[in-house]
Motif scaffolding. Structure first.
Motif, PDB file in Angstrom:
ATOM      1  N   THR A  23      -9.896 -75.304 -24.796  1.00  0.00           N
ATOM      2  CA  THR A  23      -9.317 -74.178 -24.059  1.00  0.00           C
ATOM      3  C   THR A  23      -9.868 -74.209 -22.656  1.00  0.00           C
ATOM      4  O   THR A  23     -11.029 -74.587 -22.427  1.00  0.00           O
ATOM      5  CB  THR A  23      -9.633 -72.811 -24.706  1.00  0.00           C
ATOM      6  OG1 THR A  23     -10.978 -72.442 -24.423  1.00  0.00           O
ATOM      7  CG2 THR A  23      -9.416 -72.846 -26.212  1.00  0.00           C
ATOM      8  N   GLY A  43      -7.219 -69.985 -19.675  1.00  0.00           N
ATOM      9  CA  GLY A  43      -6.123 -69.305 -20.358  1.00  0.00           C
ATOM     10  C   GLY A  43      -5.181 -70.204 -21.123  1.00  0.00           C
ATOM     11  O   GLY A  43      -4.251 -69.719 -21.772  1.00  0.00           O
ATOM     12  N   ARG A  44      -5.390 -71.514 -21.078  1.00  0.00           N
ATOM     13  CA  ARG A  44      -4.544 -72.458 -21.812  1.00  0.00           C
ATOM     14  C   ARG A  44      -5.286 -73.002 -23.020  1.00  0.00           C
ATOM     15  O   ARG A  44      -6.520 -73.058 -23.038  1.00  0.00           O
ATOM     16  CB  ARG A  44      -4.098 -73.615 -20.911  1.00  0.00           C
ATOM     17  CG  ARG A  44      -3.181 -73.203 -19.767  1.00  0.00           C
ATOM     18  CD  ARG A  44      -2.507 -74.420 -19.170  1.00  0.00           C
ATOM     19  NE  ARG A  44      -1.724 -75.143 -20.169  1.00  0.00           N
ATOM     20  CZ  ARG A  44      -1.193 -76.350 -19.966  1.00  0.00           C
ATOM     21  NH1 ARG A  44      -1.360 -76.961 -18.807  1.00  0.00           N
ATOM     22  NH2 ARG A  44      -0.484 -76.946 -20.913  1.00  0.00           N
ATOM     23  N   HIS A  45      -4.515 -73.404 -24.041  1.00  0.00           N
ATOM     24  CA  HIS A  45      -5.079 -73.908 -25.282  1.00  0.00           C
ATOM     25  C   HIS A  45      -4.379 -75.200 -25.674  1.00  0.00           C
ATOM     26  O   HIS A  45      -3.167 -75.333 -25.500  1.00  0.00           O
ATOM     27  CB  HIS A  45      -4.927 -72.885 -26.419  1.00  0.00           C
ATOM     28  CG  HIS A  45      -5.571 -71.574 -26.161  1.00  0.00           C
ATOM     29  ND1 HIS A  45      -5.061 -70.644 -25.260  1.00  0.00           N
ATOM     30  CD2 HIS A  45      -6.704 -71.026 -26.672  1.00  0.00           C
ATOM     31  CE1 HIS A  45      -5.855 -69.583 -25.240  1.00  0.00           C
ATOM     32  NE2 HIS A  45      -6.847 -69.779 -26.089  1.00  0.00           N
ATOM     33  N   GLU A  69     -14.430 -64.733 -28.205  1.00  0.00           N
ATOM     34  CA  GLU A  69     -13.781 -66.028 -28.374  1.00  0.00           C
ATOM     35  C   GLU A  69     -14.361 -66.870 -29.500  1.00  0.00           C
ATOM     36  O   GLU A  69     -14.131 -68.071 -29.561  1.00  0.00           O
ATOM     37  CB  GLU A  69     -13.800 -66.811 -27.056  1.00  0.00           C
ATOM     38  CG  GLU A  69     -13.005 -66.113 -25.952  1.00  0.00           C
ATOM     39  CD  GLU A  69     -12.771 -67.003 -24.751  1.00  0.00           C
ATOM     40  OE1 GLU A  69     -12.429 -68.194 -24.939  1.00  0.00           O
ATOM     41  OE2 GLU A  69     -12.925 -66.514 -23.618  1.00  0.00           O
TER      42      GLU A  69
END
Length: 480
Positions: A21, A24-26, A225
């Protein structure tokens, strides 16, 4: 022994599990495999193949992780340059590497005028390449430059086998975890950051990558998280605890590795109470990160722990003879994490590697349980009237004073004693330089170890890797 790309292995066995990650992207393992394949295609389109070197100037970014695994698939070597270096400092490193390809994040391109933009390098290709060559353990993977505190930086050549062994040895110490989630705040141009990247991939976990350490963001990640592991130094650990008011972390968190020098005992106690499971550790670039780390079931903060399972640590005398328990001498390391050597430096390689042992140039001692105490870099040793003074020993005592935030001790010339120790002290907010620091030291140290002077300083000078620049402090002490 050959091994395949851990991202490809993860895509085949756990395609929907998270691998990375960032911002904000995975990326799941399946998505990461596809993305790495795009970078393979882009590299091949530029003629990059086995043995070629790719120089990169970049802060932490997902594309750097994609590039790292893509280079492994084509047998090429990553040479990441410290993102804080100036053009003057970068020039000799690029000359040493002689890269087939030079890339840089766009905000950093001005420092490497010949570099192409890293972010968009793979955008021109169509579909991903399925190429995924298996690598021998001896295959070079990364050239990592040492910090250069005593001269021109040397490029340590770290192999595929080094990374695999580092992950295996660390897991053996920390215990198995079905899906570890490491908080990646260490830079990927540093061995600690790359060790996290590879460790999570080999363990089937997820790297929660950050551009840099930021205390509020770190605490949000710990709380929300699912972080299970993290790495800190004393200053960042203290910032995290102060910002959260020592509020406990979620029960899913396992351990934090604490490196970078002595840690005040009260700070370790606070970290344990907050559930951060602090484990002190000792490592270096030439041994692919960790060498010794406290065992979770015997961590007491008094040492850097025993050698990781699969590694050996010994303390030797001037002629290379192993010393008895408790004796002070040079630390040497042997095992599958030790580098292949220094790039283009055969003499330096022969000096560092002797009969399979890595000569670290650090000074320490082993206790009866095999636990390591690191006392000093050999070059930082202070010789006062024939007596050895190890800065780390004095720093640890001073760091326990409630008014001291950070401290560094250096030796300066003295007409009577040859050298004397001088302490540079960063005090906590609202505190002045305590007058009783000498008395505080005498409660735990022999008189000859007590600093001759205590000098207040706003912040310790650090180099591009965050290490204290003791040469700068020595000059300042002479001027004072």
């Amino acid at each position: 022994m050959k091994g395949s790309c851990p991202i490809r292995a993860g895509a085949e066995t756990r395609p929907d599990a998270l691998a990375l990650t960032f911002a904000g992207r995975h990326w799941t393992y399946a998505e990461m495999d596809t993305e790495v394949g795009r970078w393979v295609a882009a590299l091949r389109a530029r003629g990059v193949g086995p043995g070629d070197r790719v120089g990169v100037l970049s802060a932490n970014h997902a594309v750097l992780a994609h590039l790292f695994f893509a280079l492994g698939r084509v047998g090429a070597v990553l040479a990441p340059f410290n993102a804080r270096l100036t053009p003057v400092e970068l020039r000799p490193l690029v000359e040493d590497v002689a890269p087939r390809l030079l890339l840089a994040l766009e905000p950093l391109q001005a420092r490497l005028p010949d570099a192409e933009p890293l972010e968009s390098f793979a955008d021109a290709v169509g579909g991903p390449s399925s190429e995924c060559a298996a690598l021998d353990d001896t295959s070079p993977r990364v050239i990592l430059f040492t910090s250069g505190t005593t001269g021109r930086p040397k490029g340590a050549v770290i192999t595929e086998g080094n990374f695999r062994a580092s992950a295996r040895c660390s897991a053996a110490n920390l215990g198995e975890h079905p899906a570890p989630r490491w908080l990646g705040t260490l830079p990927l141009f540093h061995v600690g950051g790359l060790a996290m990247l590879t460790r999570t991939a080999y363990d089937g976990g997820c790297l929660v990558l950050r551009e840099r350490f930021a205390v509020d963001d770190t605490n949000r990640a710990l709380d929300a998280e699912g972080i299970t592991h993290a790495s800190f130094v004393a200053t960042t650990l203290e910032q995290v605890l102060e910002a959260r008011g020592d509020r406990p972390v979620p029960a899913s968190f396992r351990y934090s590795l604490i490196g970078g020098g002595p840690v005040p005992a009260p700070l370790l106690a606070r970290a344990r109470a907050a559930g951060l499971g602090p484990l002190q550790t000792y490592g270096l670039t030439e041994a692919c990160s960790q060498v010794a780390t406290e065992r979770p079931d015997e961590a007491d903060g008094l040492t850097a722990g025993r050698a990781l399972p699969g590694l050996e640590v010994r303390v030797v005398g001037p002629s290379g003879e192993p010393l008895e328990v408790g004796a002070e001498g040079d630390i040497e390391v042997r095992g599958p994490t030790v580098m292949a050597g220094y790039l283009n430096r055969p003499e330096a390689t022969r000096e560092a590697l002797r009969d399979g042992w890595l000569r670290t140039k650090d000074v320490g001692r082993l206790d009866a349980r095999g636990r390591l105490t690191v006392l000093s870099r050999r070059t930082d040793l202070i010789l006062r009237g024939g007596e050895n003074i190890y800065p780390a020993e004095v720093e640890k005592v001073l760091a326990d004073h409630p008014a001291v935030r950070e401290v560094a001790v250096v030796g300066v010339p003295d007409a009577r004693w040859g050298e004397v120790p001088v302490a540079f002290v960063v005090v906590r907010a609202g505190s002045g330089l305590p007058e009783e620091l000498g008395t505080w030291c005498r409660g735990s140290l022999a008189g000859f170890k007590v600093p001759a002077r205590f000098l207040a300083i706003d912040a310790l000078p650090r180099n591009a890797l965050g290490k204290v620049e003791r040469t700068v402090l020595r000059e300042r002490a002479r001027g004072a």
